[in-house]
Scaffold this active site. Structure first.
Site, PDB file in Angstrom:
ATOM      1  N   GLU A 133       2.746   2.095  -2.100  1.00  0.00           N
ATOM      2  CA  GLU A 133       2.629   2.230  -3.546  1.00  0.00           C
ATOM      3  C   GLU A 133       3.578   3.261  -4.154  1.00  0.00           C
ATOM      4  O   GLU A 133       3.135   4.254  -4.736  1.00  0.00           O
ATOM      5  CB  GLU A 133       1.180   2.550  -3.930  1.00  0.00           C
ATOM      6  CG  GLU A 133       0.227   1.409  -3.638  1.00  0.00           C
ATOM      7  CD  GLU A 133      -1.154   1.580  -4.251  1.00  0.00           C
ATOM      8  OE1 GLU A 133      -1.426   2.631  -4.872  1.00  0.00           O
ATOM      9  OE2 GLU A 133      -1.980   0.656  -4.115  1.00  0.00           O
ATOM     10  N   GLU A 150      -4.269  -4.488   0.009  1.00  0.00           N
ATOM     11  CA  GLU A 150      -5.346  -3.692  -0.588  1.00  0.00           C
ATOM     12  C   GLU A 150      -5.983  -4.514  -1.704  1.00  0.00           C
ATOM     13  O   GLU A 150      -5.287  -5.076  -2.550  1.00  0.00           O
ATOM     14  CB  GLU A 150      -4.834  -2.364  -1.152  1.00  0.00           C
ATOM     15  CG  GLU A 150      -4.386  -1.360  -0.114  1.00  0.00           C
ATOM     16  CD  GLU A 150      -4.097   0.022  -0.716  1.00  0.00           C
ATOM     17  OE1 GLU A 150      -4.602   0.314  -1.835  1.00  0.00           O
ATOM     18  OE2 GLU A 150      -3.365   0.792  -0.073  1.00  0.00           O
TER      19      GLU A 150
END
Length: 388
Positions: free
Chosen positions: A202, A301
């Site tokens: 991320e 995720e």
């Protein structure tokens, strides 16, 4: 560690010592909170460590001092994920674990201005050994990058005021971490079911252009150089994973030296998507969601958490039919992510989020609550998307 196609266009078959040959999709869980504690999802554990009230591992080490922090974190590493957890993951029809780590697990990379717990590698080695024994595939994810890849995010291991990752000094430290862990994967038998290394979790959006133009290219090159020096067969190279184009940090393929065993990570939390905060809208979204793009890609995720505006309405977990509805929505998301190369739920284990046991973030507790079945393949018989 070979990612090869099999009859359904799926993956990870035929991996030497590193995969279940009959597997056709990645189905797994993250071991978040083990090597990078995120206080929001594990407040009891954070308090038990003596870290309550601090925002990150960096801050807790400053509070406790290095020796005290090492003791506290080693106790945490011993109890947060045990061999029983790994065996339970396997028993629930899952085949993959993703392990978020910080660069500081390679302790020689920690500089004099930084404060992180020490001694974690032996626990990483142990959990990867347990995974190998259980027949679970392992993805090692550089979740906390040097200098922090996103500001004010405890998942980086520090609550940094700004992102310091995107420059030569910290890129070099990340390359050294990636070289080190690649060498270990190929030379330490505990890691023989570890087949993927993720370059960074991320990155901030948008990211500086150097992420895709410099960092990804150089990281790829240096990982492959380690494997060439070891004489690793091309079919046994690690897969190198990057956030996919949907993440918004740039095209991961923009400057790669080649795409051999390139692998992509899609994170999709409907909680933060532009979807109306009601049950029908969530079901319609997940039943028709298209996560394709860079390929092969896995939704690495996702969770069952909903938008904050819906927390106290029909989507609250205290509603009388909450278990039944969340079970349907879990099924809709699984079917969506199985259209690509599979899924890895965030997270395996949580405790006390906002003062309650919120099983929407924890696979283990959601199974115990009856939300997630003991065999994820059951979803194919549920017909959850009928009418949506």
């Amino acid at each position: 560690m070979k990612l090869s196609s099999i009859v359904c266009g799926s993956l990870l078959a035929g991996m030497a010592n590193a995969w279940l040959p009959a597997a056709d999709k990645i189905r797994g869980v993250n071991l978040g909170g083990l090597f990078i504690v995120e206080p929001w999802m594990m407040s009891d554990e954070w308090n038990a460590m003596g870290c309550g009230g601090t925002q990150s591992e960096f801050d807790c080490v400053l509070r406790l001092g290095q020796a005290g922090a090492n003791t506290a974190f080693q106790a945490h590493w011993n109890r947060w994920i045990t061999q029983d957890d790994i065996n339970q993951i396997k028993s629930l029809g899952l085949n993959t674990i993703r392990i978020p780590v910080g660069y500081w697990i390679m302790e020689s990379l920690i500089d004099s201005s930084e404060h992180f717990p020490r001694g974690g590698f032996q626990y990483l080695e142990r959990v990867c050994g347990w995974a190998k024994a259980a027949g679970l595939y392992v993805i090692i994810d550089l979740h906390g990058a040097p200098g922090a890849q996103d500001p004010q995010q405890p998942f980086t291991g520090q609550y940094a005021p700004s992102s310091g990752f995107y420059g030569d000094y910290n890129y070099e430290r990340a390359y050294k971490f990636l070289e080190w862990i690649t060498n270990i994967i190929h030379t330490n038998s505990n890691f023989w079911s570890t087949g993927t290394v993720q370059l960074v979790n991320e990155p901030e959006r948008p990211s500086p252009s150097s992420l895709v133009q410099t960092y990804y290219h150089t990281a790829f090159t240096r990982i492959r150089a380690v494997e060439a020096k070891l004489g690793t067969a091309r079919a046994d190279f690690v897969h190198i994973q990057m956030m996919n184009n949907k993440w918004g940090s740039g095209d991961p393929n923009a400057n790669l030296p080649d795409k051999y065993f390139a692998f992509y990570d899609d994170h999709h939390y409907v909680k933060w998507s532009d979807v109306a905060a009601n049950r029908d809208a969530y079901m319609r979204h997940s039943c028709h969601d298209d996560r394709s793009g860079n390929t092969p890609v896995v939704t690495g995720e996702w969770s069952l958490s909903v938008n904050d505006s819906a927390e106290w309405g029909s989507m609250t977990i205290t509603a009388g039919d909450a278990v039944a509805w969340y079970r349907k929505w879990w099924g809709a998301q699984v079917l969506s992510y199985e259209k690509i190369y599979g899924w890895i739920f965030w997270n395996w284990k949580v405790n006390w989020i906002n003062g309650r046991n919120d099983w929407r973030w924890g696979y283990q507790s959601a199974v115990a609550a009856g939300v997630i079945p003991t065999n994820p393949l059951d979803v194919y018989s549920w017909n959850v998307c009928a009418g949506f």
